[in-house]
Design a protein around this motif. Structure first.
Motif, PDB file in Angstrom:
ATOM      1  N   LEU A   5       0.870  -1.157   0.000  1.00  0.00           N
ATOM      2  CA  LEU A   5       0.000   0.000   0.000  1.00  0.00           C
ATOM      3  C   LEU A   5       0.917   1.218   0.000  1.00  0.00           C
ATOM      4  O   LEU A   5       1.805   1.329   0.852  1.00  0.00           O
ATOM      5  CB  LEU A   5      -0.888  -0.009   1.244  1.00  0.00           C
ATOM      6  N   VAL A   6       0.741   2.107  -0.952  1.00  0.00           N
ATOM      7  CA  VAL A   6       1.643   3.245  -1.129  1.00  0.00           C
ATOM      8  C   VAL A   6       0.941   4.519  -0.685  1.00  0.00           C
ATOM      9  O   VAL A   6      -0.202   4.776  -1.061  1.00  0.00           O
ATOM     10  CB  VAL A   6       2.082   3.372  -2.603  1.00  0.00           C
ATOM     11  N   VAL A   7       1.642   5.324   0.121  1.00  0.00           N
ATOM     12  CA  VAL A   7       1.084   6.599   0.561  1.00  0.00           C
ATOM     13  C   VAL A   7       2.054   7.713   0.212  1.00  0.00           C
ATOM     14  O   VAL A   7       3.261   7.597   0.420  1.00  0.00           O
ATOM     15  CB  VAL A   7       0.755   6.577   2.073  1.00  0.00           C
ATOM     16  N   GLY A   8       1.516   8.780  -0.355  1.00  0.00           N
ATOM     17  CA  GLY A   8       2.339   9.925  -0.699  1.00  0.00           C
ATOM     18  C   GLY A   8       2.478  10.868   0.479  1.00  0.00           C
ATOM     19  O   GLY A   8       1.494  11.162   1.170  1.00  0.00           O
ATOM     20  N   LEU A  33       3.449  -1.256   4.037  1.00  0.00           N
ATOM     21  CA  LEU A  33       3.171   0.155   3.769  1.00  0.00           C
ATOM     22  C   LEU A  33       4.447   0.797   3.245  1.00  0.00           C
ATOM     23  O   LEU A  33       5.510   0.670   3.855  1.00  0.00           O
ATOM     24  CB  LEU A  33       2.712   0.861   5.047  1.00  0.00           C
ATOM     25  N   HIS A  34       4.336   1.502   2.123  1.00  0.00           N
ATOM     26  CA  HIS A  34       5.496   2.132   1.502  1.00  0.00           C
ATOM     27  C   HIS A  34       5.245   3.631   1.391  1.00  0.00           C
ATOM     28  O   HIS A  34       4.290   4.066   0.740  1.00  0.00           O
ATOM     29  CB  HIS A  34       5.738   1.534   0.115  1.00  0.00           C
ATOM     30  N   LEU A  35       6.091   4.428   2.058  1.00  0.00           N
ATOM     31  CA  LEU A  35       5.983   5.878   2.012  1.00  0.00           C
ATOM     32  C   LEU A  35       6.794   6.420   0.839  1.00  0.00           C
ATOM     33  O   LEU A  35       7.946   6.050   0.657  1.00  0.00           O
ATOM     34  CB  LEU A  35       6.514   6.502   3.304  1.00  0.00           C
ATOM     35  N   VAL A  36       6.185   7.305   0.058  1.00  0.00           N
ATOM     36  CA  VAL A  36       6.870   7.890  -1.093  1.00  0.00           C
ATOM     37  C   VAL A  36       6.823   9.411  -0.977  1.00  0.00           C
ATOM     38  O   VAL A  36       5.747  10.004  -0.828  1.00  0.00           O
ATOM     39  CB  VAL A  36       6.218   7.458  -2.422  1.00  0.00           C
ATOM     40  N   GLU A  72      11.146  13.581  -8.763  1.00  0.00           N
ATOM     41  CA  GLU A  72      10.197  13.596  -9.878  1.00  0.00           C
ATOM     42  C   GLU A  72       8.977  14.353  -9.392  1.00  0.00           C
ATOM     43  O   GLU A  72       8.766  14.502  -8.185  1.00  0.00           O
ATOM     44  CB  GLU A  72       9.836  12.142 -10.237  1.00  0.00           C
ATOM     45  N   ASP A  73       8.179  14.878 -10.322  1.00  0.00           N
ATOM     46  CA  ASP A  73       6.975  15.553  -9.851  1.00  0.00           C
ATOM     47  C   ASP A  73       6.052  14.543  -9.183  1.00  0.00           C
ATOM     48  O   ASP A  73       5.992  13.364  -9.557  1.00  0.00           O
ATOM     49  CB  ASP A  73       6.260  16.282 -10.999  1.00  0.00           C
ATOM     50  N   ALA A  74       5.339  14.999  -8.163  1.00  0.00           N
ATOM     51  CA  ALA A  74       4.619  14.093  -7.268  1.00  0.00           C
ATOM     52  C   ALA A  74       3.563  13.263  -7.985  1.00  0.00           C
ATOM     53  O   ALA A  74       3.452  12.050  -7.756  1.00  0.00           O
ATOM     54  CB  ALA A  74       3.980  14.898  -6.137  1.00  0.00           C
ATOM     55  N   ALA A  75       2.778  13.885  -8.849  1.00  0.00           N
ATOM     56  CA  ALA A  75       1.697  13.156  -9.504  1.00  0.00           C
ATOM     57  C   ALA A  75       2.249  12.021 -10.376  1.00  0.00           C
ATOM     58  O   ALA A  75       1.766  10.887 -10.317  1.00  0.00           O
ATOM     59  CB  ALA A  75       0.852  14.109 -10.339  1.00  0.00           C
ATOM     60  N   SER A  76       3.268  12.329 -11.178  1.00  0.00           N
ATOM     61  CA  SER A  76       3.858  11.302 -12.049  1.00  0.00           C
ATOM     62  C   SER A  76       4.485  10.176 -11.237  1.00  0.00           C
ATOM     63  O   SER A  76       4.351   8.993 -11.575  1.00  0.00           O
ATOM     64  CB  SER A  76       4.906  11.923 -12.968  1.00  0.00           C
ATOM     65  N   ALA A  77       5.181  10.555 -10.153  1.00  0.00           N
ATOM     66  CA  ALA A  77       5.826   9.545  -9.319  1.00  0.00           C
ATOM     67  C   ALA A  77       4.807   8.598  -8.706  1.00  0.00           C
ATOM     68  O   ALA A  77       4.983   7.374  -8.707  1.00  0.00           O
ATOM     69  CB  ALA A  77       6.645  10.226  -8.221  1.00  0.00           C
ATOM     70  N   LEU A  78       3.730   9.139  -8.182  1.00  0.00           N
ATOM     71  CA  LEU A  78       2.729   8.302  -7.517  1.00  0.00           C
ATOM     72  C   LEU A  78       1.954   7.450  -8.511  1.00  0.00           C
ATOM     73  O   LEU A  78       1.664   6.281  -8.237  1.00  0.00           O
ATOM     74  CB  LEU A  78       1.782   9.179  -6.702  1.00  0.00           C
ATOM     75  N   VAL A  79       1.619   8.009  -9.658  1.00  0.00           N
ATOM     76  CA  VAL A  79       0.952   7.209 -10.690  1.00  0.00           C
ATOM     77  C   VAL A  79       1.842   6.045 -11.099  1.00  0.00           C
ATOM     78  O   VAL A  79       1.382   4.913 -11.286  1.00  0.00           O
ATOM     79  CB  VAL A  79       0.574   8.077 -11.906  1.00  0.00           C
ATOM     80  N   VAL A 106      -2.428  17.545  -6.807  1.00  0.00           N
ATOM     81  CA  VAL A 106      -1.778  16.239  -6.939  1.00  0.00           C
ATOM     82  C   VAL A 106      -2.777  15.115  -6.706  1.00  0.00           C
ATOM     83  O   VAL A 106      -2.837  14.147  -7.473  1.00  0.00           O
ATOM     84  CB  VAL A 106      -0.594  16.122  -5.957  1.00  0.00           C
ATOM     85  N   SER A 107      -3.598  15.240  -5.678  1.00  0.00           N
ATOM     86  CA  SER A 107      -4.582  14.199  -5.380  1.00  0.00           C
ATOM     87  C   SER A 107      -5.553  14.017  -6.545  1.00  0.00           C
ATOM     88  O   SER A 107      -5.877  12.893  -6.924  1.00  0.00           O
ATOM     89  CB  SER A 107      -5.358  14.547  -4.105  1.00  0.00           C
ATOM     90  N   LEU A 108      -6.005  15.114  -7.118  1.00  0.00           N
ATOM     91  CA  LEU A 108      -6.941  15.023  -8.238  1.00  0.00           C
ATOM     92  C   LEU A 108      -6.278  14.394  -9.453  1.00  0.00           C
ATOM     93  O   LEU A 108      -6.868  13.530 -10.121  1.00  0.00           O
ATOM     94  CB  LEU A 108      -7.475  16.411  -8.587  1.00  0.00           C
ATOM     95  N   ALA A 109      -5.034  14.792  -9.750  1.00  0.00           N
ATOM     96  CA  ALA A 109      -4.333  14.236 -10.908  1.00  0.00           C
ATOM     97  C   ALA A 109      -4.093  12.740 -10.740  1.00  0.00           C
ATOM     98  O   ALA A 109      -4.267  11.963 -11.690  1.00  0.00           O
ATOM     99  CB  ALA A 109      -3.002  14.972 -11.110  1.00  0.00           C
ATOM    100  N   VAL A 110      -3.692  12.324  -9.552  1.00  0.00           N
ATOM    101  CA  VAL A 110      -3.443  10.896  -9.317  1.00  0.00           C
ATOM    102  C   VAL A 110      -4.733  10.106  -9.405  1.00  0.00           C
ATOM    103  O   VAL A 110      -4.789   9.023 -10.011  1.00  0.00           O
ATOM    104  CB  VAL A 110      -2.758  10.690  -7.949  1.00  0.00           C
TER     105      VAL A 110
END
Length: 272
Positions: A5-8, A33-36, A72-79, A106-110
């Motif tokens: 489970l990944v959390v930004g 749980l993986h924090l990014v 990296e930008d947050a949205a791209s990294a999390l996607v 970022v939340s909306l983009a992801v």
């Protein structure tokens, strides 16, 4: 290998609340749980990750925890991380969002582009700590919410709580029908709303027989019906269709509304 489970994280209080929610969720599902953290520089990054790790450990001491910093930008990294994740968890607003925003960019983009379920952690403490003992799922006619319904059943199962399935419908514009027909009777001339719910719930209900399910058919706007149901829920689950010929998901007006206004954490689950 069990996918995490990944959390930004970005150091905002909203992201730390998301970490706490995600830690409990990871323990419930028995996944790591993986924090990014997506950072332009290394400035203050170690302390930021340490604070988030501490919050996760306090919330769920048994959670299996790891962390990562990406440039990296947050949205791209999390996607990107979502392609191999159990789910992505995000706070409702980040440090860089303008005051007054209801949902961070970022939340909306992801939520609009991830391949896995995305949970935006919204609401006060009472909605984040399982006080209500209820998961709500929106069910639409067609194939768009099948995966979301499965997700909601699984959540209700691991939480040992009830599931409320909501289907909202409207009489088609420009089709008043024969004189004297009620809205429900008009809808029943096609596919009755209650049948839409029954069909959507039948298969997962057989797999999760321990889950107590209630069905709500509501005549009116879906966004209003879902937000009202979510007022007494620990989690709201909605589905998202794949765009034809385009990358990403079709969030639609209803999903945008609930992402911005839900009083509790909301999961956007892509159609498989």
């Amino acid at each position: 290998m069990v996918v995490p489970l990944v959390v930004g994280i970005d150091g905002s209080e909203a992201s730390l609340e998301a970490v706490e929610w995600a830690a409990d969720e990871a323990v419930r599902h028995e996944v790591p749980l993986h924090l990014v953290h997506a950072a332009a520089t290394d400035h203050e990054t170690p302390s930021l990750v340490a604070v988030a790790s501490e919050r996760a450990g306090k919330s769920a001491p048994t959670v299996r925890l790891s962390s990562e910093v990406v440039h990296e930008d947050a949205a791209s990294a999390l996607v990107g991380k979502g392609r191999n994740a159990f789910a992505l968890v995000l706070g409702s607003r980040g440090l860089g969002d303008l005051a007054g925003l209801l949902l961070g960019s970022v939340s909306l983009a992801v939520a609009a582009h991830a391949d896995c379920p995305v949970v935006v952690v919204r609401g006060g403490l009472e909605h984040r700590n399982g006080r209500f003992g209820s998961v709500v799922v929106g069910v639409e006619d067609g194939q768009g919410s099948g995966t979301a319904v499965d997700f909601a059943f699984r959540e209700s199962h691991v939480r040992r709580c009830r599931l409320v399935a909501v289907h909202a419908w409207n009489v088609p514009v420009g089709n008043p029908g024969p004189p004297g027909f009620s809205g429900y009777a008009l809808q029943a001339m096609g596919r009755p709303p209650a049948q839409v719910l029954a069909d959507a719930l039948r298969s997962p209900a057989e797999r999760y027989q321990d889950v107590s399910v209630s069905s709500e058919v509501v005549e009116g706007p879906a966004r209003r019906a879902l937000l009202e149901a979510a007022s007494g829920a620990d989690l709201l689950v909605v589905g998202a269709r794949r765009r034809h010929g385009h990358v990403g998901l079709q969030l639609g007006l209803v999903n945008h509304a609930v992402l911005h206004h839900a009083p509790c954490p909301i999961a956007v689950v892509p159609q498989v």
